[in-house]
Design an enzyme around this catalytic site. Sequence first.
Site, PDB file in Angstrom:
ATOM      1  N   GLN A   1       0.929  -1.106   0.115  1.00 51.07           N
ATOM      2  CA  GLN A   1      -0.167  -0.072   0.038  1.00 51.07           C
ATOM      3  C   GLN A   1       0.910   1.250   0.021  1.00 51.07           C
ATOM      4  O   GLN A   1       1.668   1.429   0.982  1.00 51.07           O
ATOM      5  CB  GLN A   1      -0.595  -0.169   1.377  1.00 51.07           C
TER       6      GLN A   1
ATOM      7  N   GLU B   1      -8.297  -1.396   6.497  1.00 50.35           N
ATOM      8  CA  GLU B   1      -6.880  -1.650   7.241  1.00 50.35           C
ATOM      9  C   GLU B   1      -7.211  -1.861   8.673  1.00 50.35           C
ATOM     10  O   GLU B   1      -6.790  -2.861   9.425  1.00 50.35           O
ATOM     11  CB  GLU B   1      -5.896  -0.430   7.025  1.00 50.35           C
TER      12      GLU B   1
HETATM   13  C1  FAD Z   1       5.462  -0.479  10.850  1.00 52.87           C
HETATM   14  C2  FAD Z   1       4.572   0.495   9.919  1.00 52.87           C
HETATM   15  C3  FAD Z   1       4.305   0.100   8.684  1.00 52.87           C
HETATM   16  C4  FAD Z   1       3.645   0.994   8.111  1.00 52.87           C
HETATM   17  N1  FAD Z   1       3.257   0.465   6.719  1.00 52.87           N
HETATM   18  C5  FAD Z   1       2.750   1.382   5.794  1.00 52.87           C
HETATM   19  C6  FAD Z   1       2.485   0.948   4.449  1.00 52.87           C
HETATM   20  O1  FAD Z   1       2.474  -0.092   4.244  1.00 52.87           O
HETATM   21  N2  FAD Z   1       1.964   1.955   3.713  1.00 52.87           N
HETATM   22  C7  FAD Z   1       1.582   3.334   4.107  1.00 52.87           C
HETATM   23  O2  FAD Z   1       1.419   4.025   3.304  1.00 52.87           O
HETATM   24  N3  FAD Z   1       2.215   3.601   5.189  1.00 52.87           N
HETATM   25  C8  FAD Z   1       2.518   2.695   5.943  1.00 52.87           C
HETATM   26  N4  FAD Z   1       2.961   3.294   7.504  1.00 52.87           N
HETATM   27  C9  FAD Z   1       2.867   4.618   7.697  1.00 52.87           C
HETATM   28  C10 FAD Z   1       1.703   5.005   8.695  1.00 52.87           C
HETATM   29  O3  FAD Z   1       0.620   5.002   8.320  1.00 52.87           O
HETATM   30  C11 FAD Z   1       2.132   6.345   9.200  1.00 52.87           C
HETATM   31  O4  FAD Z   1       3.577   6.099   9.897  1.00 52.87           O
HETATM   32  C12 FAD Z   1       1.000   6.929  10.001  1.00 52.87           C
HETATM   33  O5  FAD Z   1      -0.030   7.371   9.556  1.00 52.87           O
HETATM   34  C13 FAD Z   1       1.560   8.134  10.679  1.00 52.87           C
HETATM   35  O6  FAD Z   1       2.066   9.089   9.737  1.00 52.87           O
HETATM   36  P1  FAD Z   1       3.348   9.781  10.122  1.00 52.87           P
HETATM   37  O7  FAD Z   1       4.356   8.603  10.327  1.00 52.87           O
HETATM   38  O8  FAD Z   1       3.932  10.664   8.953  1.00 52.87           O
HETATM   39  O9  FAD Z   1       3.268  10.712  11.504  1.00 52.87           O
HETATM   40  P2  FAD Z   1       2.560  12.154  11.628  1.00 52.87           P
HETATM   41  O10 FAD Z   1       1.512  12.243  10.767  1.00 52.87           O
HETATM   42  O11 FAD Z   1       3.621  13.209  11.210  1.00 52.87           O
HETATM   43  O12 FAD Z   1       2.172  12.116  13.182  1.00 52.87           O
HETATM   44  C14 FAD Z   1       3.282  12.768  14.162  1.00 52.87           C
HETATM   45  C15 FAD Z   1       2.401  12.856  15.435  1.00 52.87           C
HETATM   46  O13 FAD Z   1       1.428  13.678  15.373  1.00 52.87           O
HETATM   47  C16 FAD Z   1      -0.090  13.151  15.823  1.00 52.87           C
HETATM   48  N5  FAD Z   1      -1.019  13.792  14.834  1.00 52.87           N
HETATM   49  C17 FAD Z   1      -0.732  14.074  13.637  1.00 52.87           C
HETATM   50  N6  FAD Z   1      -1.942  14.507  13.090  1.00 52.87           N
HETATM   51  C18 FAD Z   1      -2.815  14.780  14.229  1.00 52.87           C
HETATM   52  C19 FAD Z   1      -4.127  15.244  14.451  1.00 52.87           C
HETATM   53  N7  FAD Z   1      -4.707  15.969  13.375  1.00 52.87           N
HETATM   54  N8  FAD Z   1      -4.808  15.164  15.456  1.00 52.87           N
HETATM   55  C20 FAD Z   1      -3.807  14.714  16.644  1.00 52.87           C
HETATM   56  N9  FAD Z   1      -2.602  14.234  16.599  1.00 52.87           N
HETATM   57  C21 FAD Z   1      -2.088  14.159  15.199  1.00 52.87           C
HETATM   58  C22 FAD Z   1       0.354  11.576  15.191  1.00 52.87           C
HETATM   59  O14 FAD Z   1      -0.813  11.046  16.108  1.00 52.87           O
HETATM   60  C23 FAD Z   1       1.760  11.342  15.782  1.00 52.87           C
HETATM   61  O15 FAD Z   1       1.864  11.089  17.019  1.00 52.87           O
HETATM   62  C24 FAD Z   1       3.612   2.375   8.295  1.00 52.87           C
HETATM   63  C25 FAD Z   1       4.102   2.727   9.667  1.00 52.87           C
HETATM   64  C26 FAD Z   1       4.567   1.825  10.419  1.00 52.87           C
HETATM   65  C27 FAD Z   1       5.019   2.248  11.585  1.00 52.87           C
END
Ligand code: FAD
Length: 397
Positions: A110, A228
């Site tokens: 994905q 998901e």
């Molecule tokens: C093991 C693993 C596998 C993954 N696999 C996939 C995959 O196959 N494909 C894919 O597309 N993605 C994948 N991901 C990515 C995952 O979907 C993202 O890491 C996740 O959505 C968070 O995005 P970010 O890391 O950019 O954090 P950010 O969005 O930058 O968030 C940082 C912090 O801010 C908080 N935050 C952000 N916005 C808000 C809000 N509006 N209100 C309150 N708090 C908020 C978050 O909760 C977090 O604590 C994977 C992640 C992991 C850890």
Amino acid sequence: MITEEAVRQRTRAAVDEFGHLDDYGLRGALFDAGLALVHFPEGKGGLGVSPQLQTTVEATIRAAGRDINPFAVNPIGVGMGMPTVLTYGTEAHHAKHLRPMYTGEDIWCQMFSEPTHGSDVAGLASRAVRDGDEWVVNGQKVWTSLAHYASYGMLLVRTNADVPKHKGLSYFILDMRSPGIEIRPLFQMTGDAEFNEIFFTDLRVPHSNLLGEVGDGWRVATTTLMNERVALGGSTAPRGAGLIKSLVDLWEQRAPSLGDTERRATRDRVSRLWIEAEILRLTTLRARANSTVGNPGPEGSVGKLASAELNQRIYAAIIDLMGAEAMLHEPGYPLVRHERGEGAADASLSGRFLRSRANTIEGGTSEIMRNILGERVLGLPGDIRVDKAVPWKDIPG
Ligand SMILES: Cc1cc2nc3c(=O)[nH]c(=O)nc-3n(C[C@H](O)[C@H](O)[C@H](O)COP(=O)(O)OP(=O)(O)OC[C@H]3O[C@@H](n4cnc5c(N)ncnc54)[C@H](O)[C@@H]3O)c2cc1C
């Protein structure tokens, strides 16, 4: 009407006839018999019956001594790809993709998250520009689990920068063997490179790979994300099985060597966690019974949030019981990029504890789950969204 007994008999008949096949072959036979995902339509892996009856299929297969868990082999394909392709794909997409996705012959990944857009995935920046019957894609994705051995991926890209962010996205099936894709490993603290970063340079995707309409990618992505959360949201394994069993087994092993007070305190902690695991299991079964083909409701986020946080609490209890031993690791710190069919780099309890830290991030963070629950289940005031009506190109980067 197809009864539970009829589903059980059908499953027994399939296992009797095809039980000599390997797991791929048996999964294929189950798909053909409509037992893959029973709530899917007939001819497409299902029987058009209540998803609750999937539990009957699973129990019957287990009773016959087989464990063909398709979700473990192809988690993204089975959990998210199948409902998305079924809901938005053409008949040709269904015929080509559903069966090999279920059997695990085609692994799927994905590609939503980008370096600057994870929680705010609708703001993503990878672009696709139409060129005749093809789209030319440039950009970058990140955290893409399993991409290094996936055959296909679900790709969300921006096809119109002049409209607000949710309205300018399109969703494609991507053949991961296409030229113009570079996949680099990203190592986690477990030592495993389960996920990757991906670079697209003038990648060409046929227009026929579009799911839904041009500009309708957010709706398609929502289906993927909702599924998901259901897929990640708790296990329907038998009572007391799975991770909670590891904790109970460990406690039973360690209890005789604990002092009286510690034994009582840890017993209370283990009992509380066991009860929580059982409540989650029953909630997951109830949610499964109510789920519909394609688009589960926001309730899926309840299971995702609860199971991610419970998983971490159970692992914390395991590590506490292990004491100093939990800090021991094999000498060296091997960095491994596991391939299809291989387990995690470090499958020990302490290795799995490290992996569990990702549970509250992957598939949407716990904060985002709470936002969804607050807004869409409890009807509380929405999060502040200042960029919702602004054309994407005018949102400050
Ligand atoms: C093991 C693993 C596998 C993954 N696999 C996939 C995959 O196959 N494909 C894919 O597309 N993605 C994948 N991901 C990515 C995952 O979907 C993202 O890491 C996740 O959505 C968070 O995005 P970010 O890391 O950019 O954090 P950010 O969005 O930058 O968030 C940082 C912090 O801010 C908080 N935050 C952000 N916005 C808000 C809000 N509006 N209100 C309150 N708090 C908020 C978050 O909760 C977090 O604590 C994977 C992640 C992991 C850890």
